[in-house]
Design a protein around this motif. Structure first.
Motif, PDB file in Angstrom:
ATOM      1  N   ALA A 165      -3.224 -14.469   0.882  1.00 30.18           N
ATOM      2  CA  ALA A 165      -2.540 -14.341   2.165  1.00 30.18           C
ATOM      3  C   ALA A 165      -2.655 -12.924   2.715  1.00 30.18           C
ATOM      4  O   ALA A 165      -2.749 -11.953   1.947  1.00 30.18           O
ATOM      5  N   PRO A 166      -2.650 -12.785   4.043  1.00 31.06           N
ATOM      6  CA  PRO A 166      -2.660 -11.453   4.652  1.00 31.06           C
ATOM      7  C   PRO A 166      -1.476 -10.626   4.152  1.00 31.06           C
ATOM      8  O   PRO A 166      -0.365 -11.136   4.006  1.00 31.06           O
ATOM      9  N   GLY A 167      -1.731  -9.353   3.897  1.00 30.98           N
ATOM     10  CA  GLY A 167      -0.681  -8.485   3.376  1.00 30.98           C
ATOM     11  C   GLY A 167      -0.715  -8.340   1.867  1.00 30.98           C
ATOM     12  O   GLY A 167      -0.029  -7.484   1.309  1.00 30.98           O
ATOM     13  N   TYR A 168      -1.502  -9.184   1.201  1.00 33.89           N
ATOM     14  CA  TYR A 168      -1.670  -9.103  -0.246  1.00 33.89           C
ATOM     15  C   TYR A 168      -3.117  -8.734  -0.568  1.00 33.89           C
ATOM     16  O   TYR A 168      -4.046  -9.160   0.116  1.00 33.89           O
ATOM     17  N   THR A 169      -3.290  -7.940  -1.606  1.00 33.87           N
ATOM     18  CA  THR A 169      -4.631  -7.578  -2.035  1.00 33.87           C
ATOM     19  C   THR A 169      -5.205  -8.655  -2.947  1.00 33.87           C
ATOM     20  O   THR A 169      -4.468  -9.500  -3.462  1.00 33.87           O
ATOM     21  N   LYS A 170      -6.508  -8.591  -3.149  1.00 38.56           N
ATOM     22  CA  LYS A 170      -7.134  -9.532  -4.083  1.00 38.56           C
ATOM     23  C   LYS A 170      -6.590  -9.333  -5.483  1.00 38.56           C
ATOM     24  O   LYS A 170      -6.472 -10.290  -6.257  1.00 38.56           O
TER      25      LYS A 170
END
Length: 287
Positions: free
Chosen positions: A170-175
């Motif tokens: 999700a946007p806002g989270y890194t891989k």
């Protein structure tokens, strides 16, 4: 009757539990029996009908799992008023409930894996052969692709518009955050599988084999509650692969490695924990 005997001798139940490693292997004072570790390759399996019907059971279970859960996700994504839909909790219940039902239905045929990560963890713990593990994973992935394909067939335009239930970070989270969520989530699931099917527990509590699908399904439900906002919750490479292939758009593949590497690492850690901790503790029931 011969078919039933073959299922017991050469089927999935042959590797339901394995001999412990570590201190438990040296313990003689125990009232349960554990079969020896699975061989890496067993030619006899390839000539057994139970081997193939177990793969068919895994295919059908994963097909139904993707069909119901992706339709649930589509119903949630379609509505502009999210409060009028099943919500995040409903999606989590859909995944957990289907795992509960399908494990109950297929446990006596294939062991009820329905997930390549679960199969991988059991392989590392030597509960099934490499031959059977590869066969299961192939059938699980094919079942997932077919299940997602049927959903797309029902609503082609909306399926593509709403993301097809594909897993993405999700946007806002890194891989890295997504990978960590997948590792921990899969660890919880596979750890629960090992604990719910442990031979010591079966010897102590005769009702556990009947109830085993319940904690497994509940673990899936709880993991989805925690990680849907982060990755949409994979913890099942077949589920992620099926949705990604049928949706087949760029962003579905951008983070796809996360949903293979994370679950396999989580399953490996759960298998290690099982061998070192769970199976290393001998059990003796009260007389």
């Amino acid at each position: 009757m011969e078919g039933k005997e073959e299922d017991v001798n050469l089927g999935a139940n042959k590797y339901s539990e394995r001999q412990p490693l570590g201190t438990a292997a040296q313990t003689q004072d125990k009232d349960y029996k554990e079969p020896p570790p699975a061989l890496l390759f067993e030619p006899g399996e390839l000539s057994s009908w139970s081997f193939y019907r177990a793969g068919i059971a895994e295919f059908m279970a994963t097909f139904l799992f993707l069909y119901v859960t992706i339709l649930t996700v589509m119903g949630y994504s379609r509505s502009k008023n999210k409060c009028a839909t099943v919500g995040i909790q409903g999606i989590a219940w859909s995944f957990g409930g289907m795992i509960f039902a399908l494990v109950y239905c297929t446990a006596g045929i294939s062991g009820g894996h329905i997930n390549p990560a679960v199969t991988f963890g059991l392989l590392l713990a030597r509960k099934l052969s490499l031959t059977r593990a590869v066969w299961y994973m192939v059938m699980q992935c094919l079942g997932a692709i077919c299940g997602a394909g049927v959903v797309k067939g029902f609503q082609t335009s909306e399926y593509q518009l709403l993301g097809g239930g594909a897993n993405v970070v999700a946007p806002g989270y890194t891989k890295g955050s997504g990978l960590g969520a997948e590792i921990i989530g899969t660890f919880v699931l596979v750890y629960t599988v090992f604990s719910a099917t442990d031979a010591k527990r079966n010897a102590r509590d005769s009702h556990v084999p009947v109830l085993a699908p319940l904690p497994i399904g509940f673990a899936v439900f709880l993991v989805h509650l925690a990680t849907i906002p982060i990755t949409g919750t994979g913890i099942n490479p077949a589920r992620s692969l099926g949705a990604a292939i049928i949706y087949n758009k760029g962003h579905a593949w951008d983070d796809h490695w996360v949903f293979w590497v994370g679950p396999f690492i989580g399953a490996a850690l759960a298998a290690l924990y099982h061998v070192v901790v769970i199976r290393a503790i001998p059990f003796k029931s009260k007389s």
